[in-house]
Design a protein around this motif. Sequence first.
Motif, PDB file in Angstrom:
ATOM      1  N   ILE A 135       0.843  -1.197   0.000  1.00  0.00           N
ATOM      2  CA  ILE A 135       0.000   0.000   0.000  1.00  0.00           C
ATOM      3  C   ILE A 135       0.878   1.246   0.000  1.00  0.00           C
ATOM      4  O   ILE A 135       0.622   2.206  -0.729  1.00  0.00           O
ATOM      5  CB  ILE A 135      -0.943   0.011   1.222  1.00  0.00           C
ATOM      6  CG1 ILE A 135      -1.844  -1.227   1.237  1.00  0.00           C
ATOM      7  CG2 ILE A 135      -1.759   1.297   1.270  1.00  0.00           C
ATOM      8  CD1 ILE A 135      -2.765  -1.350   0.055  1.00  0.00           C
ATOM      9  N   ALA A 136       1.927   1.236   0.805  1.00  0.00           N
ATOM     10  CA  ALA A 136       2.846   2.375   0.873  1.00  0.00           C
ATOM     11  C   ALA A 136       3.472   2.641  -0.493  1.00  0.00           C
ATOM     12  O   ALA A 136       3.619   3.800  -0.900  1.00  0.00           O
ATOM     13  CB  ALA A 136       3.920   2.124   1.920  1.00  0.00           C
ATOM     14  N   GLN A 137       3.824   1.598  -1.222  1.00  0.00           N
ATOM     15  CA  GLN A 137       4.429   1.746  -2.546  1.00  0.00           C
ATOM     16  C   GLN A 137       3.460   2.415  -3.514  1.00  0.00           C
ATOM     17  O   GLN A 137       3.822   3.324  -4.261  1.00  0.00           O
ATOM     18  CB  GLN A 137       4.879   0.387  -3.091  1.00  0.00           C
ATOM     19  CG  GLN A 137       5.540   0.458  -4.454  1.00  0.00           C
ATOM     20  CD  GLN A 137       6.843   1.241  -4.438  1.00  0.00           C
ATOM     21  OE1 GLN A 137       7.566   1.238  -3.460  1.00  0.00           O
ATOM     22  NE2 GLN A 137       7.135   1.908  -5.524  1.00  0.00           N
ATOM     23  N   VAL A 138       2.204   1.989  -3.498  1.00  0.00           N
ATOM     24  CA  VAL A 138       1.195   2.574  -4.387  1.00  0.00           C
ATOM     25  C   VAL A 138       0.974   4.044  -4.024  1.00  0.00           C
ATOM     26  O   VAL A 138       0.870   4.907  -4.899  1.00  0.00           O
ATOM     27  CB  VAL A 138      -0.128   1.779  -4.321  1.00  0.00           C
ATOM     28  CG1 VAL A 138      -1.253   2.506  -5.034  1.00  0.00           C
ATOM     29  CG2 VAL A 138       0.064   0.390  -4.893  1.00  0.00           C
ATOM     30  N   MET A 139       0.937   4.336  -2.726  1.00  0.00           N
ATOM     31  CA  MET A 139       0.742   5.723  -2.296  1.00  0.00           C
ATOM     32  C   MET A 139       1.920   6.595  -2.722  1.00  0.00           C
ATOM     33  O   MET A 139       1.730   7.740  -3.138  1.00  0.00           O
ATOM     34  CB  MET A 139       0.530   5.778  -0.788  1.00  0.00           C
ATOM     35  CG  MET A 139      -0.793   5.171  -0.362  1.00  0.00           C
ATOM     36  SD  MET A 139      -1.007   5.135   1.415  1.00  0.00           S
ATOM     37  CE  MET A 139      -1.175   6.869   1.754  1.00  0.00           C
ATOM     38  N   LEU A 140       3.134   6.079  -2.625  1.00  0.00           N
ATOM     39  CA  LEU A 140       4.311   6.821  -3.046  1.00  0.00           C
ATOM     40  C   LEU A 140       4.262   7.106  -4.545  1.00  0.00           C
ATOM     41  O   LEU A 140       4.543   8.227  -4.983  1.00  0.00           O
ATOM     42  CB  LEU A 140       5.591   6.054  -2.692  1.00  0.00           C
ATOM     43  CG  LEU A 140       6.901   6.703  -3.125  1.00  0.00           C
ATOM     44  CD1 LEU A 140       7.074   8.069  -2.474  1.00  0.00           C
ATOM     45  CD2 LEU A 140       8.076   5.795  -2.793  1.00  0.00           C
ATOM     46  N   MET A 141       3.880   6.120  -5.330  1.00  0.00           N
ATOM     47  CA  MET A 141       3.770   6.316  -6.778  1.00  0.00           C
ATOM     48  C   MET A 141       2.730   7.390  -7.096  1.00  0.00           C
ATOM     49  O   MET A 141       2.932   8.228  -7.976  1.00  0.00           O
ATOM     50  CB  MET A 141       3.424   4.996  -7.472  1.00  0.00           C
ATOM     51  CG  MET A 141       4.581   4.014  -7.469  1.00  0.00           C
ATOM     52  SD  MET A 141       4.258   2.335  -8.083  1.00  0.00           S
ATOM     53  CE  MET A 141       2.957   2.486  -9.227  1.00  0.00           C
ATOM     54  N   ARG A 142       1.635   7.391  -6.374  1.00  0.00           N
ATOM     55  CA  ARG A 142       0.582   8.394  -6.580  1.00  0.00           C
ATOM     56  C   ARG A 142       1.104   9.788  -6.233  1.00  0.00           C
ATOM     57  O   ARG A 142       0.869  10.743  -6.965  1.00  0.00           O
ATOM     58  CB  ARG A 142      -0.638   8.048  -5.741  1.00  0.00           C
ATOM     59  CG  ARG A 142      -1.753   9.030  -5.916  1.00  0.00           C
ATOM     60  CD  ARG A 142      -2.964   8.646  -5.125  1.00  0.00           C
ATOM     61  NE  ARG A 142      -3.958   9.694  -5.207  1.00  0.00           N
ATOM     62  CZ  ARG A 142      -5.027   9.749  -4.481  1.00  0.00           C
ATOM     63  NH1 ARG A 142      -5.270   8.804  -3.596  1.00  0.00           N
ATOM     64  NH2 ARG A 142      -5.871  10.728  -4.608  1.00  0.00           N
ATOM     65  N   GLN A 143       1.815   9.905  -5.099  1.00  0.00           N
ATOM     66  CA  GLN A 143       2.379  11.201  -4.715  1.00  0.00           C
ATOM     67  C   GLN A 143       3.351  11.708  -5.773  1.00  0.00           C
ATOM     68  O   GLN A 143       3.356  12.899  -6.109  1.00  0.00           O
ATOM     69  CB  GLN A 143       3.110  11.092  -3.374  1.00  0.00           C
ATOM     70  CG  GLN A 143       2.194  11.002  -2.178  1.00  0.00           C
ATOM     71  CD  GLN A 143       2.981  10.817  -0.896  1.00  0.00           C
ATOM     72  OE1 GLN A 143       4.091  10.298  -0.891  1.00  0.00           O
ATOM     73  NE2 GLN A 143       2.392  11.253   0.211  1.00  0.00           N
ATOM     74  N   GLN A 144       4.181  10.807  -6.290  1.00  0.00           N
ATOM     75  CA  GLN A 144       5.140  11.200  -7.314  1.00  0.00           C
ATOM     76  C   GLN A 144       4.428  11.653  -8.583  1.00  0.00           C
ATOM     77  O   GLN A 144       4.833  12.635  -9.213  1.00  0.00           O
ATOM     78  CB  GLN A 144       6.104  10.048  -7.602  1.00  0.00           C
ATOM     79  CG  GLN A 144       7.048   9.768  -6.456  1.00  0.00           C
ATOM     80  CD  GLN A 144       7.851   8.491  -6.635  1.00  0.00           C
ATOM     81  OE1 GLN A 144       7.469   7.595  -7.380  1.00  0.00           O
ATOM     82  NE2 GLN A 144       8.970   8.398  -5.930  1.00  0.00           N
ATOM     83  N   ALA A 145       3.374  10.961  -8.967  1.00  0.00           N
ATOM     84  CA  ALA A 145       2.613  11.341 -10.161  1.00  0.00           C
ATOM     85  C   ALA A 145       1.956  12.704  -9.958  1.00  0.00           C
ATOM     86  O   ALA A 145       1.968  13.547 -10.864  1.00  0.00           O
ATOM     87  CB  ALA A 145       1.563  10.278 -10.467  1.00  0.00           C
ATOM     88  N   GLU A 146       1.391  12.951  -8.768  1.00  0.00           N
ATOM     89  CA  GLU A 146       0.776  14.246  -8.475  1.00  0.00           C
ATOM     90  C   GLU A 146       1.820  15.360  -8.514  1.00  0.00           C
ATOM     91  O   GLU A 146       1.557  16.451  -9.034  1.00  0.00           O
ATOM     92  CB  GLU A 146       0.079  14.222  -7.116  1.00  0.00           C
ATOM     93  CG  GLU A 146      -1.188  13.401  -7.100  1.00  0.00           C
ATOM     94  CD  GLU A 146      -1.776  13.245  -5.706  1.00  0.00           C
ATOM     95  OE1 GLU A 146      -1.156  13.686  -4.702  1.00  0.00           O
ATOM     96  OE2 GLU A 146      -2.870  12.683  -5.599  1.00  0.00           O
ATOM     97  N   ALA A 147       3.011  15.101  -7.983  1.00  0.00           N
ATOM     98  CA  ALA A 147       4.084  16.096  -7.993  1.00  0.00           C
ATOM     99  C   ALA A 147       4.504  16.409  -9.428  1.00  0.00           C
ATOM    100  O   ALA A 147       4.756  17.577  -9.763  1.00  0.00           O
ATOM    101  CB  ALA A 147       5.276  15.604  -7.177  1.00  0.00           C
ATOM    102  N   LEU A 148       4.563  15.397 -10.274  1.00  0.00           N
ATOM    103  CA  LEU A 148       4.934  15.597 -11.675  1.00  0.00           C
ATOM    104  C   LEU A 148       3.886  16.446 -12.397  1.00  0.00           C
ATOM    105  O   LEU A 148       4.219  17.384 -13.121  1.00  0.00           O
ATOM    106  CB  LEU A 148       5.103  14.244 -12.372  1.00  0.00           C
ATOM    107  CG  LEU A 148       5.519  14.285 -13.839  1.00  0.00           C
ATOM    108  CD1 LEU A 148       6.875  14.964 -13.992  1.00  0.00           C
ATOM    109  CD2 LEU A 148       5.573  12.873 -14.397  1.00  0.00           C
ATOM    110  N   VAL A 149       2.619  16.154 -12.184  1.00  0.00           N
ATOM    111  CA  VAL A 149       1.535  16.926 -12.795  1.00  0.00           C
ATOM    112  C   VAL A 149       1.593  18.376 -12.302  1.00  0.00           C
ATOM    113  O   VAL A 149       1.473  19.318 -13.095  1.00  0.00           O
ATOM    114  CB  VAL A 149       0.160  16.288 -12.502  1.00  0.00           C
ATOM    115  CG1 VAL A 149      -0.982  17.222 -12.888  1.00  0.00           C
ATOM    116  CG2 VAL A 149       0.036  14.948 -13.209  1.00  0.00           C
ATOM    117  N   ASP A 150       1.797  18.575 -11.003  1.00  0.00           N
ATOM    118  CA  ASP A 150       1.889  19.932 -10.454  1.00  0.00           C
ATOM    119  C   ASP A 150       3.071  20.683 -11.052  1.00  0.00           C
ATOM    120  O   ASP A 150       2.966  21.867 -11.377  1.00  0.00           O
ATOM    121  CB  ASP A 150       2.008  19.899  -8.922  1.00  0.00           C
ATOM    122  CG  ASP A 150       0.712  19.476  -8.253  1.00  0.00           C
ATOM    123  OD1 ASP A 150      -0.350  19.526  -8.908  1.00  0.00           O
ATOM    124  OD2 ASP A 150       0.768  19.101  -7.060  1.00  0.00           O
ATOM    125  N   ALA A 151       4.203  20.011 -11.196  1.00  0.00           N
ATOM    126  CA  ALA A 151       5.389  20.643 -11.780  1.00  0.00           C
ATOM    127  C   ALA A 151       5.116  21.046 -13.227  1.00  0.00           C
ATOM    128  O   ALA A 151       5.518  22.134 -13.662  1.00  0.00           O
ATOM    129  CB  ALA A 151       6.585  19.705 -11.693  1.00  0.00           C
TER     130      ALA A 151
END
Length: 82
Positions: A60-76
Amino acid sequence: GVMTFAGTSAKKAPEGQPSLQCEDASIADMLKRQLQEKVDLTGAYIFSFDPVDLSYAPEIAQVMLMRQQAEALVDARRVIVS
């Protein structure tokens, strides 16, 4: 119980909304009441319930980390386009 509540509650929520990540008194009170119900037969009294650490299963932690990274990329990308 507590695990059911934690599993169905948001870890992160919009500002002003209760979440597991913030120290919201209503969440602590709800958890305290649920635990009190479990121990009532023993005569024990729960004075407080203050979660200090929230950990997820590794998958679950891995999936959440991937989601956070994707959100950060979209925001950037939004910042670059703006």
